[in-house]
Motif scaffolding. Structure first.
Motif, PDB file in Angstrom:
ATOM      1  N   ARG A 153       0.842  -1.204   0.000  1.00  0.00           N
ATOM      2  CA  ARG A 153       0.000   0.000   0.000  1.00  0.00           C
ATOM      3  C   ARG A 153       0.876   1.253   0.000  1.00  0.00           C
ATOM      4  O   ARG A 153       0.641   2.198  -0.751  1.00  0.00           O
ATOM      5  CB  ARG A 153      -0.927  -0.017   1.219  1.00  0.00           C
ATOM      6  N   GLN A 154       1.906   1.265   0.817  1.00  0.00           N
ATOM      7  CA  GLN A 154       2.771   2.434   0.935  1.00  0.00           C
ATOM      8  C   GLN A 154       3.680   2.634  -0.273  1.00  0.00           C
ATOM      9  O   GLN A 154       4.174   3.747  -0.495  1.00  0.00           O
ATOM     10  CB  GLN A 154       3.581   2.357   2.225  1.00  0.00           C
ATOM     11  N   ARG A 155       3.881   1.589  -1.079  1.00  0.00           N
ATOM     12  CA  ARG A 155       4.721   1.718  -2.286  1.00  0.00           C
ATOM     13  C   ARG A 155       3.963   2.422  -3.411  1.00  0.00           C
ATOM     14  O   ARG A 155       4.553   2.734  -4.434  1.00  0.00           O
ATOM     15  CB  ARG A 155       5.213   0.351  -2.731  1.00  0.00           C
ATOM     16  N   ASN A 156       2.666   2.658  -3.234  1.00  0.00           N
ATOM     17  CA  ASN A 156       1.875   3.413  -4.201  1.00  0.00           C
ATOM     18  C   ASN A 156       1.943   2.792  -5.607  1.00  0.00           C
ATOM     19  O   ASN A 156       2.163   3.484  -6.602  1.00  0.00           O
ATOM     20  CB  ASN A 156       2.352   4.877  -4.216  1.00  0.00           C
ATOM     21  N   LEU A 157       1.733   1.474  -5.680  1.00  0.00           N
ATOM     22  CA  LEU A 157       1.811   0.750  -6.942  1.00  0.00           C
ATOM     23  C   LEU A 157       0.530   0.931  -7.755  1.00  0.00           C
ATOM     24  O   LEU A 157      -0.555   1.097  -7.203  1.00  0.00           O
ATOM     25  CB  LEU A 157       2.026  -0.746  -6.674  1.00  0.00           C
ATOM     26  N   ARG A 158       0.661   0.848  -9.088  1.00  0.00           N
ATOM     27  CA  ARG A 158      -0.519   0.863  -9.954  1.00  0.00           C
ATOM     28  C   ARG A 158      -1.344  -0.375  -9.628  1.00  0.00           C
ATOM     29  O   ARG A 158      -0.812  -1.461  -9.437  1.00  0.00           O
ATOM     30  CB  ARG A 158      -0.134   0.842 -11.433  1.00  0.00           C
ATOM     31  N   MET A 159      -2.641  -0.196  -9.592  1.00  0.00           N
ATOM     32  CA  MET A 159      -3.543  -1.266  -9.170  1.00  0.00           C
ATOM     33  C   MET A 159      -4.769  -1.245 -10.082  1.00  0.00           C
ATOM     34  O   MET A 159      -5.244  -0.176 -10.468  1.00  0.00           O
ATOM     35  CB  MET A 159      -3.943  -0.998  -7.722  1.00  0.00           C
ATOM     36  N   ILE A 160      -5.260  -2.429 -10.432  1.00  0.00           N
ATOM     37  CA  ILE A 160      -6.547  -2.518 -11.121  1.00  0.00           C
ATOM     38  C   ILE A 160      -7.514  -3.269 -10.219  1.00  0.00           C
ATOM     39  O   ILE A 160      -7.113  -4.167  -9.464  1.00  0.00           O
ATOM     40  CB  ILE A 160      -6.468  -3.192 -12.518  1.00  0.00           C
ATOM     41  N   CYS A 161      -8.787  -2.881 -10.293  1.00  0.00           N
ATOM     42  CA  CYS A 161      -9.826  -3.542  -9.516  1.00  0.00           C
ATOM     43  C   CYS A 161     -10.938  -3.943 -10.469  1.00  0.00           C
ATOM     44  O   CYS A 161     -11.306  -3.168 -11.368  1.00  0.00           O
ATOM     45  CB  CYS A 161     -10.375  -2.617  -8.439  1.00  0.00           C
ATOM     46  N   TYR A 162     -11.464  -5.152 -10.307  1.00  0.00           N
ATOM     47  CA  TYR A 162     -12.520  -5.663 -11.182  1.00  0.00           C
ATOM     48  C   TYR A 162     -13.606  -6.316 -10.342  1.00  0.00           C
ATOM     49  O   TYR A 162     -13.362  -6.766  -9.223  1.00  0.00           O
ATOM     50  CB  TYR A 162     -11.944  -6.664 -12.199  1.00  0.00           C
ATOM     51  N   ALA A 163     -14.795  -6.373 -10.905  1.00  0.00           N
ATOM     52  CA  ALA A 163     -15.908  -7.049 -10.238  1.00  0.00           C
ATOM     53  C   ALA A 163     -15.639  -8.545 -10.220  1.00  0.00           C
ATOM     54  O   ALA A 163     -15.311  -9.138 -11.251  1.00  0.00           O
ATOM     55  CB  ALA A 163     -17.219  -6.755 -10.955  1.00  0.00           C
ATOM     56  N   ALA A 164     -15.803  -9.157  -9.041  1.00  0.00           N
ATOM     57  CA  ALA A 164     -15.601 -10.596  -8.888  1.00  0.00           C
ATOM     58  C   ALA A 164     -16.899 -11.305  -8.504  1.00  0.00           C
ATOM     59  O   ALA A 164     -16.942 -12.523  -8.424  1.00  0.00           O
ATOM     60  CB  ALA A 164     -14.531 -10.875  -7.849  1.00  0.00           C
ATOM     61  N   ALA A 165     -17.950 -10.535  -8.265  1.00  0.00           N
ATOM     62  CA  ALA A 165     -19.290 -11.039  -7.952  1.00  0.00           C
ATOM     63  C   ALA A 165     -20.216  -9.828  -7.964  1.00  0.00           C
ATOM     64  O   ALA A 165     -19.766  -8.699  -8.191  1.00  0.00           O
ATOM     65  CB  ALA A 165     -19.318 -11.735  -6.593  1.00  0.00           C
ATOM     66  N   VAL A 166     -21.490 -10.048  -7.700  1.00  0.00           N
ATOM     67  CA  VAL A 166     -22.451  -8.952  -7.713  1.00  0.00           C
ATOM     68  C   VAL A 166     -21.998  -7.826  -6.798  1.00  0.00           C
ATOM     69  O   VAL A 166     -21.980  -6.661  -7.188  1.00  0.00           O
ATOM     70  CB  VAL A 166     -23.857  -9.452  -7.305  1.00  0.00           C
ATOM     71  N   ASP A 167     -21.599  -8.139  -5.583  1.00  0.00           N
ATOM     72  CA  ASP A 167     -21.198  -7.125  -4.607  1.00  0.00           C
ATOM     73  C   ASP A 167     -19.775  -7.330  -4.110  1.00  0.00           C
ATOM     74  O   ASP A 167     -19.484  -7.096  -2.933  1.00  0.00           O
ATOM     75  CB  ASP A 167     -22.149  -7.153  -3.400  1.00  0.00           C
TER      76      ASP A 167
END
Length: 189
Positions: A153-167
């Protein structure tokens, strides 16, 4: 003797024919859809591509996949589920309404458009706390230790987030030690 051999050959042919029967869908039936979206994640000089696909006897019955590939086309991450589980949750009941190709296309386009953030945007995991802080009513989880989570978290890395279920959403960073995607966190209500 000849009749026995011919009879045995006929039985073998019948048995083989029964084992290899297949039903083919009429032309135009079924659900085979795809969407793609470029994202800047692993390399600032080349776009990665997120491709989502639906495939099944109908769009309601489709298995759906999300594949992230680097600029060279090498697969980095895959995720597979079902259309119904991703859009409604669970297994489709027998009386579920049909899903149109247009509905499937909208879902796939939206799913391929992953969120790009930085790992520093994730909530902190306070020292001595049993889990990641959960702001805004969302519950965060990780398979990482507190120290590993906070270091990424502190290294400030590029991150992608995707839906893995409805919620549910899953977030990935590239682990620079292995040069492979690592799930840093998942969250949902």
């Amino acid at each position: 003797m000849r009749q026995i051999i011919l009879g045995a050959a006929a039985l073998c042919l019948c048995a083989c024919g029964q084992q290899t029967q297949t039903a083919s869908a009429p032309s135009g039936a079924g659900c085979a859809r795809t969407a793609a979206h470029d994202v800047s994640w692993t390399d600032p000089h080349g776009a990665d591509t997120v491709t989502t696909r639906a495939d099944g006897p109908s769009c309601l019955q489709a298995a759906v996949s999300l594949v992230v590939r680097d600029a060279r086309g090498d697969p980095l991450w895959t995720f597979i589920s079902t259309y119904y589980d991703m859009t409604t949750g669970g297994v489709a009941p027998r009386d579920a309404p049909a899903v149109s190709p247009e509905q499937t296309d909208r879902f796939l386009a939206s799913w391929a458009n992953v969120t790009t953030q930085s790992s520093a945007q994730l909530p902190q995991w306070p020292e001595r706390a049993p889990a990641i802080a959960s702001p805004g009513g969302l519950i965060y989880s990780t398979a990482l230790s507190r120290e590993a989570y906070e270091a990424i978290r502190q290294r400030n890395l590029r991150m992608i987030c995707y839906a893995a279920a409805v919620d549910a959403t899953q977030c990935l960073v590239i682990d620079h030690a292995s040069n492979a995607p690592t799930m840093i966190a998942a969250y949902g209500p």
